[in-house]
Each structure stands twice: as C-alpha cells, then as structure tokens.
Design a protein around this motif. Sequence first.
Motif, PDB file in Angstrom:
ATOM      1  N   VAL A 204      -0.662  -7.394   3.456  1.00  0.00           N
ATOM      2  CA  VAL A 204      -1.590  -6.341   4.086  1.00  0.00           C
ATOM      3  C   VAL A 204      -0.913  -6.108   5.544  1.00  0.00           C
ATOM      4  O   VAL A 204      -1.602  -6.151   6.424  1.00  0.00           O
ATOM      5  CB  VAL A 204      -2.994  -6.846   4.051  1.00  0.00           C
TER       6      VAL A 204
ATOM      7  N   GLY B 222       0.767  -1.419  -0.113  1.00  0.00           N
ATOM      8  CA  GLY B 222      -0.176  -0.008  -0.140  1.00  0.00           C
ATOM      9  C   GLY B 222       0.748   1.241  -0.002  1.00  0.00           C
ATOM     10  O   GLY B 222       1.413   1.470  -1.132  1.00  0.00           O
TER      11      GLY B 222
ATOM     12  N   VAL C 244      -1.161  -2.173   5.814  1.00  0.00           N
ATOM     13  CA  VAL C 244      -1.416  -1.437   4.650  1.00  0.00           C
ATOM     14  C   VAL C 244      -0.503  -0.137   4.401  1.00  0.00           C
ATOM     15  O   VAL C 244      -0.252   0.324   3.375  1.00  0.00           O
ATOM     16  CB  VAL C 244      -3.011  -1.277   4.901  1.00  0.00           C
TER      17      VAL C 244
ATOM     18  N   TYR D   8      -9.609  -0.460   2.626  1.00  0.00           N
ATOM     19  CA  TYR D   8      -8.596  -1.657   2.478  1.00  0.00           C
ATOM     20  C   TYR D   8      -9.374  -2.919   2.648  1.00  0.00           C
ATOM     21  O   TYR D   8     -10.450  -2.982   3.019  1.00  0.00           O
ATOM     22  CB  TYR D   8      -7.427  -1.524   3.568  1.00  0.00           C
ATOM     23  N   LYS D   9      -8.657  -3.863   2.331  1.00  0.00           N
ATOM     24  CA  LYS D   9      -9.346  -5.246   2.204  1.00  0.00           C
ATOM     25  C   LYS D   9      -9.338  -5.798   3.866  1.00  0.00           C
ATOM     26  O   LYS D   9      -8.520  -5.619   4.474  1.00  0.00           O
ATOM     27  CB  LYS D   9      -8.445  -6.236   1.616  1.00  0.00           C
TER      28      LYS D   9
ATOM     29  N   ALA E 106      -6.875  -7.514   7.220  1.00  0.00           N
ATOM     30  CA  ALA E 106      -5.438  -7.185   7.196  1.00  0.00           C
ATOM     31  C   ALA E 106      -4.795  -7.374   8.786  1.00  0.00           C
ATOM     32  O   ALA E 106      -5.561  -7.127   9.806  1.00  0.00           O
ATOM     33  CB  ALA E 106      -5.078  -5.681   6.953  1.00  0.00           C
TER      34      ALA E 106
ATOM     35  N   THR F 231      -4.682  -4.281  -1.297  1.00  0.00           N
ATOM     36  CA  THR F 231      -3.248  -4.884  -1.298  1.00  0.00           C
ATOM     37  C   THR F 231      -3.491  -6.028  -1.020  1.00  0.00           C
ATOM     38  O   THR F 231      -4.275  -6.880  -0.339  1.00  0.00           O
ATOM     39  CB  THR F 231      -2.529  -4.265  -0.165  1.00  0.00           C
TER      40      THR F 231
END
Length: 536
Positions: free
Chosen positions: A471, A450, A474, A490-491, A494, A468
Amino acid sequence: MTLGVTVVGQTAKLPTIQSVTFRKDTVSIIRFGAKPDGLTLNTKSINDAIEVCNKKGGGVVLIPTGYWLTGPLVLKSNVNLHLQKNAVLQFTKDFNQYPLVEGNWEGIPQMRNQSPISATGATNIAITGFGVIDGGGEAWRMVKKEKLTESNWKKLVASGGVLSEDKKTWYPSESSLKGSKLKNPGQISPEKTTAYYQEVKDFLRPNLLVLTKCNKILLEGVTFQNSPAWNLHPLMSENITIRNVHVKNPWYAQNGDGVDLESCKNVLIENSVFDVGDDGICIKSGRDAEGRKRAMPTENVIVKNCTVYAAHGGFVIGSEMSGGARNIWVDNCTFIGTDIGLRFKTTRGRGGIVENIYIKNISMKDIAGEAILFDMYYAAQDPIALVGEKREPPKVETLPVTEETPQFRNIFVNGVVAQGAEKAIFVRGLPEMNVKNIVMENMIIQAKAGLDMTEATGITLRNVQLLTKEVDPVMNIHNSQNIVLDRITYKPGADLLLNISGEKSKGIKLNGTDVKRAKKDVEYSYGATDAAISKN
C-alpha cells in the motif's frame, strides 16, 4: 438478433447477427467409406461427403460416434458438419498430409501448412454437435523447458525432436528449429522459393480452424482442442455465432489462443469456455502496414456469459489491431487463473484505433498479473516473466504522430470484482498518444498493488475499491492529465494514497475519498507540484 443494453448510463443498440439455416437432409461419412478405427485416414471420405452435400443444396454431414482419423477438411457453403456425442475427429500428426498454402499469420500474408479445418468464401456453414475436434497440436508445437516439470521435460525430450542450442526449448524436428532461427520465415516475398518454404515447413504451424471471407457461420456445442497454433480463427468474415463451445489447449501451448476474431463484423460469442495457452477471447484486425492496407476493423461484437481459465488474457484486444476495433460489448464473463483479466495491447508501428468498447459485470479470480491493463508498449513477450528472466523497461521518447501511431479511446468498464491479482489497474500510453477517455467504475479489486498510470488523458475511476497488500502508494499517476478519482476506497493505514509525478501531470481531481485513512495523502516527484491536483 438485436438486443439493447445499458452501459455507463446509456442505452446502446447491439448489432444484428444473421443466423444459419440448413436443409434437413443428412448424409453420414460412413456412406463414403469412413472407418472409426483410429487407423484409417478418412480425409477423402469426409471431404467427399461435404462436397456431395454442398452440390445437392446443402444439409448435414454427420460424424457418428467413434474415433475418426483425418487430414485437412474444407467446409463448403450450406453444410453443417455435425458431430454426434462421443465422436472424436482426430487430425493426423503426419505433416505430409498438410500442404503449404497461402494464408495469414498474425495479420500478415504468409505461407502456412493447410489448416485442419478451413473454408474460404463460403456462406451458411456450421460445425455443431457434441463431439471433440482434436488438432494434434503436440506434434507441431515447440515447448519451453521452464514451463514443464523436470520429469515431463525428460519425457518430452526422450520422445524425439531436437533441442535449441541453449537446451531450453524443444522442437519437434530440425525443420521446425531452422524456422525458429529466421525472421518471419513464412512471410510471402518474391525472392522466396518453394524449396525455401519446404525447408522450414514444420515451423509454419497451422491454426486449427480458419474461416476466411465467409458469411453466416455457426460454431456450437463442440469441443475444439489441441491446436497446432491458434484454435478458432475467423478472418475477414461476418455474421458469426459461437455458442456453447469448449476451447482447450495445454496452458503452456505457445500461440495456443482460444478464438481470434480478425477483421470480422457482426459476431456473437456466448456461453462458452476457454482454457488455453495464450489469449482466450481475442480481437485483432491485421498487423502494421498490411493491417492498415486491409482497413477492415473488427466491429459489432457481443461477448457474453463466457468463462476463461488459463490464458495470457481473458478478453483481449491486440496486439495486431492495425485495422482498428470498435463497437464491442462484453458482459457477464468470468476469468479464473488468467495472466491478465482485461488486456488491451499495442505498440508503435501498428496504427489503428480501438474505440467504443463497453465492458460490464466481470468476475476475476487468481489473476497472475494485472486485472485490467492498457499497454501501448507491447513487446511480444509472455505477460508474466519466467523465474530468473530479466526485462528492461521500454525507452520513453516522444515521436511524431503518424499513421503508425495506435490509439486506445472511449472504453467503458463497469462492474468488476477481482479477488487476487498482482496489480489492479495498469495504464501506459505513449507520450505522443495517450490512452484516452477511459471510464472504470463500480469495481472491487483485491491485489498486491493498486493503480499504475502513465501518459493518460481523461481517465475516470469512480466508486472503485483498491484493496491492496502493498500500500505504498495505493495509486501512482505519471505525466497524465484530466484524471478523475471519485470515491476511491482503500485499506486504512496506507503509508501513501497517491503519488503524482512528471511535469505534464495536471487536472487531477480527487473527489469523495477519505484521505485521512492514509498516513499521507499525496506526494509529488519528478517535476509534479501540488498545482496538479484538486481535492474535494
């Protein structure tokens, strides 16, 4: 032309670029004895046509359909060099046709071989049409073994030339190899004789097109390809329009830049395609003390509706930016397969200020390195290390601020979609001169990693999706101040959202971000504490 554009909530007035105008009179190079047989050297015929056209008040010099071999050409005021469809203007590979002349290379006065096409002090000039201009660059360029397949390397070695001592680089001649072993062999200095320059002549590769101190320039429709060094190099010129051109080089072409605007003013680059071996669209303004002495920034530039394929960078500023760069707009551009997308590079010793840069609506795909990069430790290396190549990180120390200290500030990036990159965003300033006042908003970047930020002040990321694959974390922020992270997506899952490190880190704001999607929201290291951040 004068346009208006809204960037980051403000309406800015774009620069006015004066256009070229030509008489309708047309003269064909055939009238001067030119022959399209690929054997006849047509240098004199074409230059004579340009000279006569100029003396008669200007007009069009026509390159008809066919294959035209030539040596160096010199454009003159009020002349439009026009290539018909399927016209190929092929520059000879006979180095003896290119005399050594005083020129400029990477921002420093140097002896170079005369460029295939050049003009100095000309007004109202153009290269237009539908044909191809080929610089014969394969005869000039050195090639690294790592950049070719085994069979291509064997074929290149069998063609002639010489190899470096480690057998990893091919040079076209002993003269070229000798020049590679010297530091700045072309740099002009009193102790160097004509004989000295002649001994390394083959190493002093020319740029394909150099337009120096010219006014009112049009490059339109033509394909410029296979340059010995840089392709298009407007230098200390103004009122430049580059439209609907294709600029091509092999992806491994060393110094094979697409277009380098150096100390230029009032420029429009639009609807063009760059597929080259080095930086695609590049802004420069001289190097170190010479650039500061020149004191001519590249300014008032519009870049729009352009596509960049293989290149070290899609849109680039630096590294020779010692005269500064300012008031630049980049809009609706696509970068596919470049090493870096948006690339800002400099280093100590340059000086110069890069400011007031407005970038919006950028699409990227398959970026090998960083989608967006600001780096003040540029080390004159390819942005992507070759297999097995080891690189040491730069030594971090605080030095006094002087005229040699470069600056990046007041840069706005709005609307980036990037599908595939090694890293989304990389920001690395100097301890004594941080990267300052950068706004990046409304972005979706899919990358392995990231955000990585060091020595930055006044950076805002707003409505940014960092999707990303690696992670943890991030985002990294080190020794940076007054950082706003607003609505970061973000996903989920993480391990760590944000790592803050360094005693100088403070004033970091994390707003509107769902920290619960990460297993841990913030971690501190190397002297940073929870006092560095506020969360809302």
